[in-house]
Design an enzyme around this catalytic site. Structure first.
Site, PDB file in Angstrom:
ATOM      1  N   CYS A   7     -41.242 -16.884 -41.319  1.00  0.00           N
ATOM      2  CA  CYS A   7     -41.731 -16.463 -42.351  1.00  0.00           C
ATOM      3  C   CYS A   7     -41.369 -15.261 -42.633  1.00  0.00           C
ATOM      4  O   CYS A   7     -40.859 -14.924 -43.864  1.00  0.00           O
ATOM      5  CB  CYS A   7     -43.502 -16.445 -42.262  1.00  0.00           C
ATOM      6  SG  CYS A   7     -44.294 -17.947 -42.534  1.00  0.00           S
ATOM      7  N   ASP A  30     -28.652 -20.722 -36.438  1.00  0.00           N
ATOM      8  CA  ASP A  30     -29.490 -20.364 -35.239  1.00  0.00           C
ATOM      9  C   ASP A  30     -28.826 -19.219 -34.580  1.00  0.00           C
ATOM     10  O   ASP A  30     -27.490 -18.984 -34.209  1.00  0.00           O
ATOM     11  CB  ASP A  30     -29.462 -21.611 -34.360  1.00  0.00           C
ATOM     12  CG  ASP A  30     -30.451 -21.480 -33.506  1.00  0.00           C
ATOM     13  OD1 ASP A  30     -31.596 -22.312 -33.385  1.00  0.00           O
ATOM     14  OD2 ASP A  30     -30.458 -20.343 -32.460  1.00  0.00           O
ATOM     15  N   HIS A  46     -45.571 -22.095 -44.414  1.00  0.00           N
ATOM     16  CA  HIS A  46     -45.642 -22.049 -43.055  1.00  0.00           C
ATOM     17  C   HIS A  46     -46.645 -23.356 -42.568  1.00  0.00           C
ATOM     18  O   HIS A  46     -47.736 -23.317 -42.976  1.00  0.00           O
ATOM     19  CB  HIS A  46     -46.435 -20.681 -42.689  1.00  0.00           C
ATOM     20  CG  HIS A  46     -46.707 -20.786 -41.100  1.00  0.00           C
ATOM     21  ND1 HIS A  46     -45.773 -20.360 -40.300  1.00  0.00           N
ATOM     22  CD2 HIS A  46     -47.739 -21.496 -40.536  1.00  0.00           C
ATOM     23  CE1 HIS A  46     -46.191 -20.466 -39.105  1.00  0.00           C
ATOM     24  NE2 HIS A  46     -47.319 -21.130 -39.207  1.00  0.00           N
ATOM     25  N   HIS A  97     -43.018 -22.719 -36.356  1.00  0.00           N
ATOM     26  CA  HIS A  97     -42.896 -22.864 -37.623  1.00  0.00           C
ATOM     27  C   HIS A  97     -42.025 -24.086 -37.922  1.00  0.00           C
ATOM     28  O   HIS A  97     -41.004 -23.755 -37.316  1.00  0.00           O
ATOM     29  CB  HIS A  97     -42.420 -21.608 -38.455  1.00  0.00           C
ATOM     30  CG  HIS A  97     -42.294 -21.580 -39.908  1.00  0.00           C
ATOM     31  ND1 HIS A  97     -42.673 -20.823 -40.962  1.00  0.00           N
ATOM     32  CD2 HIS A  97     -41.702 -22.637 -40.762  1.00  0.00           C
ATOM     33  CE1 HIS A  97     -42.197 -20.991 -42.023  1.00  0.00           C
ATOM     34  NE2 HIS A  97     -41.774 -22.212 -42.006  1.00  0.00           N
ATOM     35  N   HIS A  99     -39.399 -26.747 -38.019  1.00  0.00           N
ATOM     36  CA  HIS A  99     -37.789 -26.579 -38.308  1.00  0.00           C
ATOM     37  C   HIS A  99     -37.076 -27.837 -37.777  1.00  0.00           C
ATOM     38  O   HIS A  99     -37.695 -28.207 -36.768  1.00  0.00           O
ATOM     39  CB  HIS A  99     -37.251 -25.284 -37.895  1.00  0.00           C
ATOM     40  CG  HIS A  99     -37.623 -25.003 -36.463  1.00  0.00           C
ATOM     41  ND1 HIS A  99     -38.927 -24.522 -35.954  1.00  0.00           N
ATOM     42  CD2 HIS A  99     -36.660 -25.321 -35.398  1.00  0.00           C
ATOM     43  CE1 HIS A  99     -38.548 -24.343 -34.781  1.00  0.00           C
ATOM     44  NE2 HIS A  99     -37.559 -24.803 -34.072  1.00  0.00           N
ATOM     45  N   HIS A 101     -33.068 -28.708 -36.263  1.00  0.00           N
ATOM     46  CA  HIS A 101     -31.992 -28.301 -35.835  1.00  0.00           C
ATOM     47  C   HIS A 101     -30.678 -29.105 -36.260  1.00  0.00           C
ATOM     48  O   HIS A 101     -31.147 -30.540 -36.170  1.00  0.00           O
ATOM     49  CB  HIS A 101     -31.784 -28.245 -34.380  1.00  0.00           C
ATOM     50  CG  HIS A 101     -32.984 -27.326 -33.769  1.00  0.00           C
ATOM     51  ND1 HIS A 101     -32.209 -26.157 -32.855  1.00  0.00           N
ATOM     52  CD2 HIS A 101     -34.081 -27.385 -33.403  1.00  0.00           C
ATOM     53  CE1 HIS A 101     -33.533 -25.659 -32.569  1.00  0.00           C
ATOM     54  NE2 HIS A 101     -34.612 -26.191 -32.846  1.00  0.00           N
TER      55      HIS A 101
HETATM   56  P1  AMP Z   1     -37.262 -24.357 -31.144  1.00  0.00           P
HETATM   57  O1  AMP Z   1     -37.148 -24.502 -29.661  1.00  0.00           O
HETATM   58  O2  AMP Z   1     -37.058 -25.834 -31.835  1.00  0.00           O
HETATM   59  O3  AMP Z   1     -38.547 -23.760 -31.663  1.00  0.00           O
HETATM   60  O4  AMP Z   1     -36.106 -23.489 -31.721  1.00  0.00           O
HETATM   61  C1  AMP Z   1     -36.185 -22.294 -32.330  1.00  0.00           C
HETATM   62  C2  AMP Z   1     -34.810 -21.795 -32.494  1.00  0.00           C
HETATM   63  O5  AMP Z   1     -34.984 -20.803 -33.267  1.00  0.00           O
HETATM   64  C3  AMP Z   1     -33.897 -21.466 -31.416  1.00  0.00           C
HETATM   65  O6  AMP Z   1     -32.708 -22.310 -31.471  1.00  0.00           O
HETATM   66  C4  AMP Z   1     -33.875 -20.174 -31.464  1.00  0.00           C
HETATM   67  O7  AMP Z   1     -32.281 -19.714 -31.159  1.00  0.00           O
HETATM   68  C5  AMP Z   1     -33.793 -19.911 -33.098  1.00  0.00           C
HETATM   69  N1  AMP Z   1     -34.105 -18.493 -33.683  1.00  0.00           N
HETATM   70  C6  AMP Z   1     -35.139 -17.683 -33.091  1.00  0.00           C
HETATM   71  N2  AMP Z   1     -35.252 -16.576 -33.989  1.00  0.00           N
HETATM   72  C7  AMP Z   1     -34.085 -16.706 -34.839  1.00  0.00           C
HETATM   73  C8  AMP Z   1     -33.540 -15.842 -35.476  1.00  0.00           C
HETATM   74  N3  AMP Z   1     -34.148 -14.378 -35.973  1.00  0.00           N
HETATM   75  N4  AMP Z   1     -32.529 -16.204 -36.541  1.00  0.00           N
HETATM   76  C9  AMP Z   1     -32.126 -17.374 -36.360  1.00  0.00           C
HETATM   77  N5  AMP Z   1     -32.499 -18.189 -35.316  1.00  0.00           N
HETATM   78  C10 AMP Z   1     -33.372 -17.875 -34.913  1.00  0.00           C
HETATM   79 ZN    ZN Z   2     -43.879 -19.339 -40.589  1.00  0.00          ZN
END
Ligand code: AMP
Ligand code: ZN
Length: 136
Positions: A7, A30, A46, A97, A99, A101
């Site tokens: 967020c 990422d 969110h 939140h 997402h 990949h």
């Molecule tokens: P997940 O394990 O599916 O929740 O993946 C979360 C992803 O968010 C991880 O691959 C992190 O490297 C990425 N991540 C966390 N903080 C940030 C950020 N500030 N900017 C970009 N990616 C992020």
């Molecule tokens: Zn959020």
């Protein structure tokens, strides 16, 4: 959600490498890429996980994933990719939140996401019977 890092990213409160944005979702790189070009597609509203997302936001995210996946050959020299969505702590979800990949893949890279190594008590046919019964 004040404490949600995604967020904050969406609110432009944290420096982030955005590659795309529309009224419902964003895409950004990422911060710890698995492969070059590893990015995340995130609905602006969110919601914690896949079960909570609206069909409109779901469609918006799928549209962006496809749009970016189509340019991977140009951008990263490969037509191959994985789309992953870790749902819940047990599935490796760290950021609560929703997402997706998008991870560009290369024939020689060492990633093995589905190892197919385990034996299970239930057979595939038993899995099918159970899920079909519950869905009916
Ligand atoms: P997940 O394990 O599916 O929740 O993946 C979360 C992803 O968010 C991880 O691959 C992190 O490297 C990425 N991540 C966390 N903080 C940030 C950020 N500030 N900017 C970009 N990616 C992020
Ligand atoms: Zn959020």
């Amino acid at each position: 959600m004040l404490e949600c890092i995604f967020c904050k990213i969406i609110a432009k409160e944290i420096p982030t490498e955005f590659v795309y944005e529309d009224d419902r979702a964003v895409a950004f790189l990422d911060i710890h890429p698995t492969n070059p070009g590893h990015l995340l597609v995130v609905p602006k509203s969110h919601v914690a996980d896949f079960l909570a997302v609206s069909v409109e936001d779901l469609a918006a995210c799928m549209k962006i994933l496809q749009k970016i996946a189509r340019v991977l050959p140009q951008a990263y020299n490969t037509p191959d990719f994985n789309i992953m969505q870790n749902n819940g702590v047990g599935a490796g979800q760290i950021v609560p939140h929703l997402h997706w990949h998008l991870i560009p893949r290369y024939p020689a890279d060492p990633l093995r996401i589905y190892p197919h190594e385990k034996n299970y008590d239930e057979t595939v046919a038993e899995f099918r019977t159970k899920i079909k019964q519950i869905l009916a």
